[in-house]
Design a protein around this motif. Sequence first.
Motif, PDB file in Angstrom:
ATOM      1  N   ARG A  64       0.863  -1.354  -0.001  1.00  0.00           N
ATOM      2  CA  ARG A  64       0.041  -0.021   0.046  1.00  0.00           C
ATOM      3  C   ARG A  64       0.967   1.086   0.035  1.00  0.00           C
ATOM      4  NH1 ARG A  64      -0.146  -2.559   4.829  1.00  0.00           N
ATOM      5  NH2 ARG A  64       0.175  -1.526   6.819  1.00  0.00           N
ATOM      6  N   LYS A  65       2.034   1.128   0.629  1.00  0.00           N
ATOM      7  CA  LYS A  65       2.906   2.536   0.592  1.00  0.00           C
ATOM      8  C   LYS A  65       3.481   2.848  -0.925  1.00  0.00           C
ATOM      9  CE  LYS A  65       7.207   4.459   2.432  1.00  0.00           C
ATOM     10  NZ  LYS A  65       8.515   3.962   3.278  1.00  0.00           N
ATOM     11  N   GLU A  66       3.637   1.592  -1.637  1.00  0.00           N
ATOM     12  CA  GLU A  66       3.922   1.934  -3.065  1.00  0.00           C
ATOM     13  C   GLU A  66       2.928   2.533  -3.877  1.00  0.00           C
ATOM     14  OE1 GLU A  66       7.161  -0.033  -0.971  1.00  0.00           O
ATOM     15  OE2 GLU A  66       5.106  -0.504  -1.158  1.00  0.00           O
ATOM     16  N   LEU A  67       1.546   2.221  -3.665  1.00  0.00           N
ATOM     17  CA  LEU A  67       0.668   2.509  -4.107  1.00  0.00           C
ATOM     18  C   LEU A  67       0.244   4.082  -4.178  1.00  0.00           C
ATOM     19  CD1 LEU A  67      -1.899  -0.264  -3.657  1.00  0.00           C
ATOM     20  CD2 LEU A  67      -0.670   0.324  -5.857  1.00  0.00           C
ATOM     21  N   GLU A  68       0.805   4.769  -2.881  1.00  0.00           N
ATOM     22  CA  GLU A  68       0.589   6.377  -3.064  1.00  0.00           C
ATOM     23  C   GLU A  68       0.738   7.085  -3.891  1.00  0.00           C
ATOM     24  OE1 GLU A  68       2.690   7.379   0.569  1.00  0.00           O
ATOM     25  OE2 GLU A  68       1.493   5.947   1.936  1.00  0.00           O
ATOM     26  N   GLY A  69      -0.340   7.848  -4.381  1.00  0.00           N
ATOM     27  CA  GLY A  69      -0.028   8.721  -5.690  1.00  0.00           C
ATOM     28  C   GLY A  69      -0.452   8.094  -6.874  1.00  0.00           C
ATOM     29  N   GLN A  70      -0.839   6.715  -7.067  1.00  0.00           N
ATOM     30  CA  GLN A  70      -1.222   6.107  -8.144  1.00  0.00           C
ATOM     31  C   GLN A  70      -2.604   5.825  -8.494  1.00  0.00           C
ATOM     32  OE1 GLN A  70       1.932   3.353  -9.799  1.00  0.00           O
ATOM     33  NE2 GLN A  70       2.450   2.825  -7.733  1.00  0.00           N
ATOM     34  N   ARG A  71      -3.607   6.460  -7.720  1.00  0.00           N
ATOM     35  CA  ARG A  71      -5.095   6.096  -7.688  1.00  0.00           C
ATOM     36  C   ARG A  71      -5.610   6.225  -9.097  1.00  0.00           C
ATOM     37  NH1 ARG A  71      -9.152   5.851  -4.021  1.00  0.00           N
ATOM     38  NH2 ARG A  71     -11.412   6.589  -4.931  1.00  0.00           N
ATOM     39  N   PRO A  72      -5.274   7.660  -9.719  1.00  0.00           N
ATOM     40  CA  PRO A  72      -5.917   7.568 -11.054  1.00  0.00           C
ATOM     41  C   PRO A  72      -5.426   6.428 -12.163  1.00  0.00           C
ATOM     42  CG  PRO A  72      -5.124   9.817 -10.293  1.00  0.00           C
ATOM     43  CD  PRO A  72      -4.709   8.553  -9.341  1.00  0.00           C
ATOM     44  N   ARG A  73      -4.044   6.106 -12.058  1.00  0.00           N
ATOM     45  CA  ARG A  73      -3.692   5.136 -12.827  1.00  0.00           C
ATOM     46  C   ARG A  73      -4.113   3.790 -12.706  1.00  0.00           C
ATOM     47  NH1 ARG A  73       2.702   4.169 -11.945  1.00  0.00           N
ATOM     48  NH2 ARG A  73       2.790   6.292 -13.476  1.00  0.00           N
ATOM     49  N   LEU A 169       5.001  -5.053 -19.414  1.00  0.00           N
ATOM     50  CA  LEU A 169       4.217  -4.314 -20.122  1.00  0.00           C
ATOM     51  C   LEU A 169       4.437  -2.655 -19.771  1.00  0.00           C
ATOM     52  CD1 LEU A 169       0.983  -6.046 -21.162  1.00  0.00           C
ATOM     53  CD2 LEU A 169       2.984  -5.157 -22.695  1.00  0.00           C
ATOM     54  N   MET A 170       4.196  -2.588 -18.419  1.00  0.00           N
ATOM     55  CA  MET A 170       4.147  -1.313 -17.601  1.00  0.00           C
ATOM     56  C   MET A 170       5.842  -0.852 -17.499  1.00  0.00           C
ATOM     57  SD  MET A 170       1.441  -1.674 -14.258  1.00  0.00           S
ATOM     58  CE  MET A 170       2.311  -3.473 -13.633  1.00  0.00           C
ATOM     59  N   THR A 177       9.342   3.459 -10.727  1.00  0.00           N
ATOM     60  CA  THR A 177      10.225   2.370 -10.433  1.00  0.00           C
ATOM     61  C   THR A 177       9.515   0.898 -10.411  1.00  0.00           C
ATOM     62  OG1 THR A 177       9.434   2.417  -8.124  1.00  0.00           O
ATOM     63  CG2 THR A 177      11.121   3.985  -8.749  1.00  0.00           C
ATOM     64  N   MET A 178      10.382  -0.051 -10.352  1.00  0.00           N
ATOM     65  CA  MET A 178       9.999  -1.489 -10.469  1.00  0.00           C
ATOM     66  C   MET A 178       9.045  -1.714  -9.178  1.00  0.00           C
ATOM     67  SD  MET A 178      10.811  -3.351 -12.975  1.00  0.00           S
ATOM     68  CE  MET A 178      10.827  -5.022 -12.442  1.00  0.00           C
ATOM     69  N   GLN A 179       9.194  -1.207  -8.128  1.00  0.00           N
ATOM     70  CA  GLN A 179       8.570  -1.479  -6.788  1.00  0.00           C
ATOM     71  C   GLN A 179       7.047  -1.047  -7.013  1.00  0.00           C
ATOM     72  OE1 GLN A 179       8.957  -3.647  -4.623  1.00  0.00           O
ATOM     73  NE2 GLN A 179      11.093  -3.874  -4.423  1.00  0.00           N
ATOM     74  N   ARG A 180       7.096   0.240  -7.605  1.00  0.00           N
ATOM     75  CA  ARG A 180       5.768   0.760  -7.743  1.00  0.00           C
ATOM     76  C   ARG A 180       5.078   0.013  -8.717  1.00  0.00           C
ATOM     77  NH1 ARG A 180       4.360   5.893  -6.081  1.00  0.00           N
ATOM     78  NH2 ARG A 180       3.612   6.626  -8.187  1.00  0.00           N
ATOM     79  N   VAL A 228       9.277  -9.237   1.689  1.00  0.00           N
ATOM     80  CA  VAL A 228      10.388  -9.743   1.061  1.00  0.00           C
ATOM     81  C   VAL A 228      10.643  -8.713  -0.414  1.00  0.00           C
ATOM     82  CG1 VAL A 228      11.594 -11.661  -0.219  1.00  0.00           C
ATOM     83  CG2 VAL A 228      10.486 -11.913   2.108  1.00  0.00           C
ATOM     84  N   GLY A 229       9.717  -8.719  -1.002  1.00  0.00           N
ATOM     85  CA  GLY A 229       9.622  -8.225  -2.284  1.00  0.00           C
ATOM     86  C   GLY A 229      10.062  -6.497  -2.276  1.00  0.00           C
ATOM     87  N   ARG A 230       9.584  -5.945  -1.060  1.00  0.00           N
ATOM     88  CA  ARG A 230       9.871  -4.435  -1.485  1.00  0.00           C
ATOM     89  C   ARG A 230      11.200  -4.121  -0.688  1.00  0.00           C
ATOM     90  NH1 ARG A 230       5.565  -2.984   2.890  1.00  0.00           N
ATOM     91  NH2 ARG A 230       5.375  -1.162   1.466  1.00  0.00           N
ATOM     92  N   ARG A 231      12.075  -5.302  -0.242  1.00  0.00           N
ATOM     93  CA  ARG A 231      13.362  -5.149   0.000  1.00  0.00           C
ATOM     94  C   ARG A 231      14.467  -5.233  -1.069  1.00  0.00           C
ATOM     95  NH1 ARG A 231      10.919  -6.785   4.840  1.00  0.00           N
ATOM     96  NH2 ARG A 231      11.238  -5.402   6.809  1.00  0.00           N
ATOM     97  N   LEU A 232      14.012  -5.888  -2.296  1.00  0.00           N
ATOM     98  CA  LEU A 232      14.599  -6.008  -3.389  1.00  0.00           C
ATOM     99  C   LEU A 232      14.976  -5.187  -4.064  1.00  0.00           C
ATOM    100  CD1 LEU A 232      12.703  -9.540  -4.546  1.00  0.00           C
ATOM    101  CD2 LEU A 232      14.724  -9.336  -2.831  1.00  0.00           C
ATOM    102  N   SER A 233      16.400  -4.952  -4.597  1.00  0.00           N
ATOM    103  CA  SER A 233      16.446  -3.970  -5.495  1.00  0.00           C
ATOM    104  C   SER A 233      15.928  -4.036  -6.879  1.00  0.00           C
ATOM    105  CB  SER A 233      18.264  -3.928  -5.693  1.00  0.00           C
ATOM    106  OG  SER A 233      18.634  -5.098  -6.061  1.00  0.00           O
ATOM    107  N   PRO A 234      15.952  -3.071  -7.695  1.00  0.00           N
ATOM    108  CA  PRO A 234      15.395  -3.388  -9.031  1.00  0.00           C
ATOM    109  C   PRO A 234      16.141  -4.416  -9.911  1.00  0.00           C
ATOM    110  CG  PRO A 234      15.482  -0.836  -8.385  1.00  0.00           C
ATOM    111  CD  PRO A 234      16.199  -1.526  -7.542  1.00  0.00           C
ATOM    112  N   ALA A 235      17.561  -4.587  -9.661  1.00  0.00           N
ATOM    113  CA  ALA A 235      18.269  -5.281 -10.614  1.00  0.00           C
ATOM    114  C   ALA A 235      17.924  -6.861 -10.111  1.00  0.00           C
ATOM    115  CB  ALA A 235      19.902  -5.240 -10.177  1.00  0.00           C
ATOM    116  N   ILE A 236      17.785  -7.140  -8.595  1.00  0.00           N
ATOM    117  CA  ILE A 236      17.629  -8.387  -8.184  1.00  0.00           C
ATOM    118  C   ILE A 236      15.940  -8.639  -8.504  1.00  0.00           C
ATOM    119  CG2 ILE A 236      17.082  -9.741  -6.003  1.00  0.00           C
ATOM    120  CD1 ILE A 236      19.374  -8.235  -4.700  1.00  0.00           C
ATOM    121  N   LEU A 237      15.177  -7.733  -8.537  1.00  0.00           N
ATOM    122  CA  LEU A 237      13.698  -7.934  -8.667  1.00  0.00           C
ATOM    123  C   LEU A 237      13.646  -8.524 -10.050  1.00  0.00           C
ATOM    124  CD1 LEU A 237      11.026  -8.045  -7.895  1.00  0.00           C
ATOM    125  CD2 LEU A 237      10.605  -5.704  -8.383  1.00  0.00           C
TER     126      LEU A 237
END
Length: 255
Positions: A64-73, A169-170, A177-180, A228-237
């Motif tokens: 939910r933290k990564e979803l902040e500001g993404q409501r319209p999308r 696709l996204m 960012t990959m996490q968002r 676990v997932g939110r702690r991964l770097s973009p490269a590792i993810l």
Amino acid sequence: MTMWEMLAVFVAGVSAGTINTIVGSGTLITFPVLLATGLPPVTATVSNALGLIPGSISGAIGYRKELEGQRPRVLKLAVGALIGGLTGATLLLALPSTAFETIVPILVAMALVLVILQPRISKAVQRRREHTGVTARPDGGPLLFIGLMLASVYGGYFTAAQGIIYLSLMGMLLDDTMQRLNAVKNVLAAVVNSIAALFFLFVADFNWTAVVLIAIGSALGGQIGAKVGRRLSPAILRALIVTVGALAIVQLLLR
């Protein structure tokens, strides 16, 4: 279903909820287990779709933290996911069970190529935008909407690796960012699973024991996956996405 089979289904649910939240493809864990308990393929698919709803919702809440500001999308893309998910669920009951077996590995392979090339392509797109003065659309525009809707048709039909297709696709069409993007992926997966499951409740056979076991397990796994997932770097993810996707292709080809 024996006690050992019930335990296996529960563990598969936890594993699927975890991997779905981080990457996707959790169905490739639960589906074979359900088949091993003796459920017919369509019944197993429907039971799996119903059971994974709590896991998808749990994963979305965990992000939910990564979803902040993404409501319209999210709201706009969720409409496409809803339409696609309902279409895919309808096709599951209307088409032969082998209808997607040929195309699915190809779709996943193409998605993995996009995930691997996404950093380079994104940089090239960004340079072109700077040169032309065109800014990226925050919702990805019609191309992303249509692409995600088509991916959701597949998601409503089987769900395996739909998260990988969403992320590819996204990643290509959104400047974020990959996490968002992963957080958005979890919401879209929850929408597809929910609409497909509501459709199945009225028109398809399913196994309540399997549904409950996967539901409890996937809800727990969703929270584990978010931590676990939110702690991964973009490269590792990205590397994890490619690894899971490659395994998914192998399993799909061997089915």
